[in-house]
Enzyme design. Sequence first.
Site, PDB file in Angstrom:
ATOM      1  N   GLU A  69       0.838  -1.207   0.000  1.00 18.20           N
ATOM      2  CA  GLU A  69       0.000   0.000   0.000  1.00 18.20           C
ATOM      3  C   GLU A  69       0.870   1.254   0.000  1.00 18.20           C
ATOM      4  O   GLU A  69       1.788   1.396   0.808  1.00 18.20           O
ATOM      5  CB  GLU A  69      -0.947   0.030   1.209  1.00 18.20           C
ATOM      6  CG  GLU A  69      -1.822   1.289   1.171  1.00 18.20           C
ATOM      7  CD  GLU A  69      -3.079   1.213   2.010  1.00 18.20           C
ATOM      8  OE1 GLU A  69      -3.671   0.122   2.084  1.00 18.20           O
ATOM      9  OE2 GLU A  69      -3.468   2.256   2.573  1.00 18.20           O
ATOM     10  N   GLU A  94       4.956   5.016   3.392  1.00 14.46           N
ATOM     11  CA  GLU A  94       4.408   6.338   3.712  1.00 14.46           C
ATOM     12  C   GLU A  94       5.605   7.253   3.997  1.00 14.46           C
ATOM     13  O   GLU A  94       6.542   6.868   4.678  1.00 14.46           O
ATOM     14  CB  GLU A  94       3.467   6.241   4.932  1.00 14.46           C
ATOM     15  CG  GLU A  94       2.960   7.549   5.488  1.00 14.46           C
ATOM     16  CD  GLU A  94       2.290   8.448   4.455  1.00 14.46           C
ATOM     17  OE1 GLU A  94       1.267   8.082   3.882  1.00 14.46           O
ATOM     18  OE2 GLU A  94       2.827   9.560   4.206  1.00 14.46           O
ATOM     19  N   ASP A 121       9.857   7.537  -0.201  1.00 10.36           N
ATOM     20  CA  ASP A 121       9.111   7.815  -1.423  1.00 10.36           C
ATOM     21  C   ASP A 121       8.762   6.487  -2.111  1.00 10.36           C
ATOM     22  O   ASP A 121       9.653   5.747  -2.541  1.00 10.36           O
ATOM     23  CB  ASP A 121       9.966   8.691  -2.350  1.00 10.36           C
ATOM     24  CG  ASP A 121       9.234   9.056  -3.635  1.00 10.36           C
ATOM     25  OD1 ASP A 121       8.225   8.396  -3.986  1.00 10.36           O
ATOM     26  OD2 ASP A 121       9.669  10.008  -4.303  1.00 10.36           O
ATOM     27  N   ASP A 144      -2.959  12.110  -2.876  1.00  6.44           N
ATOM     28  CA  ASP A 144      -3.123  13.568  -2.942  1.00  6.44           C
ATOM     29  C   ASP A 144      -3.632  13.933  -4.333  1.00  6.44           C
ATOM     30  O   ASP A 144      -3.003  13.590  -5.329  1.00  6.44           O
ATOM     31  CB  ASP A 144      -1.786  14.253  -2.660  1.00  6.44           C
ATOM     32  CG  ASP A 144      -1.294  13.925  -1.259  1.00  6.44           C
ATOM     33  OD1 ASP A 144      -1.970  14.312  -0.295  1.00  6.44           O
ATOM     34  OD2 ASP A 144      -0.253  13.254  -1.133  1.00  6.44           O
ATOM     35  N   THR A 217     -11.241   4.701   4.859  1.00  5.79           N
ATOM     36  CA  THR A 217      -9.982   5.269   5.357  1.00  5.79           C
ATOM     37  C   THR A 217     -10.266   6.612   6.048  1.00  5.79           C
ATOM     38  O   THR A 217     -11.354   7.184   5.904  1.00  5.79           O
ATOM     39  CB  THR A 217      -8.963   5.502   4.217  1.00  5.79           C
ATOM     40  OG1 THR A 217      -9.370   6.660   3.482  1.00  5.79           O
ATOM     41  CG2 THR A 217      -8.857   4.299   3.290  1.00  5.79           C
ATOM     42  N   LYS A 218      -9.248   7.100   6.742  1.00  3.90           N
ATOM     43  CA  LYS A 218      -9.411   8.352   7.485  1.00  3.90           C
ATOM     44  C   LYS A 218      -9.720   9.509   6.516  1.00  3.90           C
ATOM     45  O   LYS A 218     -10.622  10.309   6.726  1.00  3.90           O
ATOM     46  CB  LYS A 218      -8.119   8.622   8.256  1.00  3.90           C
ATOM     47  CG  LYS A 218      -8.177   9.826   9.131  1.00  3.90           C
ATOM     48  CD  LYS A 218      -7.027   9.880  10.101  1.00  3.90           C
ATOM     49  CE  LYS A 218      -7.242  11.059  11.020  1.00  3.90           C
ATOM     50  NZ  LYS A 218      -6.079  11.921  11.120  1.00  3.90           N
ATOM     51  N   PHE A 219      -8.964   9.547   5.428  1.00  4.79           N
ATOM     52  CA  PHE A 219      -9.135  10.616   4.452  1.00  4.79           C
ATOM     53  C   PHE A 219     -10.516  10.539   3.799  1.00  4.79           C
ATOM     54  O   PHE A 219     -11.176  11.554   3.574  1.00  4.79           O
ATOM     55  CB  PHE A 219      -8.034  10.497   3.388  1.00  4.79           C
ATOM     56  CG  PHE A 219      -7.898  11.722   2.528  1.00  4.79           C
ATOM     57  CD1 PHE A 219      -7.209  12.834   2.977  1.00  4.79           C
ATOM     58  CD2 PHE A 219      -8.461  11.761   1.259  1.00  4.79           C
ATOM     59  CE1 PHE A 219      -7.088  13.967   2.177  1.00  4.79           C
ATOM     60  CE2 PHE A 219      -8.348  12.890   0.457  1.00  4.79           C
ATOM     61  CZ  PHE A 219      -7.657  13.986   0.924  1.00  4.79           C
TER      62      PHE A 219
HETATM   63  C1  SAM Z   1      -4.404  12.260   0.974  1.00  3.86           C
HETATM   64  S1  SAM Z   1      -3.448  11.224   1.968  1.00  3.86           S
HETATM   65  C2  SAM Z   1      -4.412   9.722   2.100  1.00  3.86           C
HETATM   66  C3  SAM Z   1      -3.960   8.839   3.232  1.00  3.86           C
HETATM   67  C4  SAM Z   1      -4.701   7.495   3.375  1.00  3.86           C
HETATM   68  N1  SAM Z   1      -4.508   6.658   2.224  1.00  3.86           N
HETATM   69  C5  SAM Z   1      -6.163   7.696   3.656  1.00  3.86           C
HETATM   70  O1  SAM Z   1      -6.979   7.419   2.752  1.00  3.86           O
HETATM   71  O2  SAM Z   1      -6.510   8.124   4.769  1.00  3.86           O
HETATM   72  C6  SAM Z   1      -2.141  10.759   0.868  1.00  3.86           C
HETATM   73  C7  SAM Z   1      -0.925  10.175   1.580  1.00  3.86           C
HETATM   74  O3  SAM Z   1       0.020   9.721   0.635  1.00  3.86           O
HETATM   75  C8  SAM Z   1       1.321  10.018   1.094  1.00  3.86           C
HETATM   76  N2  SAM Z   1       2.207  10.044  -0.096  1.00  3.86           N
HETATM   77  C9  SAM Z   1       2.055  10.833  -1.187  1.00  3.86           C
HETATM   78  N3  SAM Z   1       2.998  10.551  -2.099  1.00  3.86           N
HETATM   79  C10 SAM Z   1       3.760   9.557  -1.565  1.00  3.86           C
HETATM   80  C11 SAM Z   1       4.892   8.847  -2.028  1.00  3.86           C
HETATM   81  N4  SAM Z   1       5.431   9.090  -3.236  1.00  3.86           N
HETATM   82  N5  SAM Z   1       5.435   7.920  -1.224  1.00  3.86           N
HETATM   83  C12 SAM Z   1       4.891   7.658   0.000  1.00  3.86           C
HETATM   84  N6  SAM Z   1       3.820   8.288   0.501  1.00  3.86           N
HETATM   85  C13 SAM Z   1       3.251   9.235  -0.277  1.00  3.86           C
HETATM   86  C14 SAM Z   1       1.173  11.340   1.805  1.00  3.86           C
HETATM   87  O4  SAM Z   1       2.195  11.555   2.757  1.00  3.86           O
HETATM   88  C15 SAM Z   1      -0.204  11.177   2.476  1.00  3.86           C
HETATM   89  O5  SAM Z   1      -0.083  10.609   3.765  1.00  3.86           O
END
Ligand code: SAM
Length: 238
Positions: A69, A94, A121, A144, A217-219
Amino acid sequence: MLDFLKQDQDPLTGKVMRKVRSFVLREGRLTAGQQRALDTLWPRFGLERSSGELDAVAVFGRDAPRVLEIGYGMGQSLVQMATAEPDKDFIGIEVHRPGVGSLLMAIEEAGISNLRSYCDDAVEILELCIVDNSLARVQLYFPDPWHKKKHHKRRIVQPAWLQLVQRKLAPGGMLHMATDWQDYAVHMLEMMQAESGWENQAKDGHYVERPQWRPETKFERRGAGLGHGVWDLLYQKQ
Ligand SMILES: C[S@@+](CC[C@H](N)C(=O)[O-])C[C@H]1O[C@@H](n2cnc3c(N)ncnc32)[C@H](O)[C@@H]1O
């Protein structure tokens, strides 16, 4: 952890090459619990890019289907899934350290042994550490959305990323994406339609119902409170 933040330099010219990443790192303050989890649990549950190619059999002590994930946020839904599917091994990636700390706390509380995480990343970890044809499922939930057109290049779902994911999935493996931003859902659908070697698990050009393995999910919960819809996409690698 986070050693990739050192500026990317061209080895020949020494020039700084700025990469377009799918996130902007917000260091955010760690709670005492998250800091303690990072200090004490990272050696047990953390995975490092410096270890190179992931030897999942050695890490998990078995050869089980593996789910990866990307961007799990605070990690509650990922821990829920790993608890609900003990026959599978889960790898989270993450970049946000408070989220990783919070995931580690939840792993300990749940007492599960089938979940590990990178704090890095995800694009680079996929390239550098994940063996080709080794994953049963890749999950990207509520990435995002990068609403503004000039930021669309930051969206993680791009042709090169889809081809990378396809290489890492085993034949028959699944890519599962979800978003609460319709414009991003359409973008995902269009990108998938332009790629070959995938079979949409819905009718062509359509979304799927939320599969039973994905908890809210939280988001997603936050978006629902704002009246957002949700779109799930599920594709199988041919
Ligand atoms: C909008 S949040 C959604 C979090 C979770 N999936 C939810 O639905 O609650 C997007 C997450 O992706 C992470 N993220 C974005 N690009 C990433 C990358 N290239 N590698 C790891 N994490 C990443 C961000 O730090 C953020 O926590």
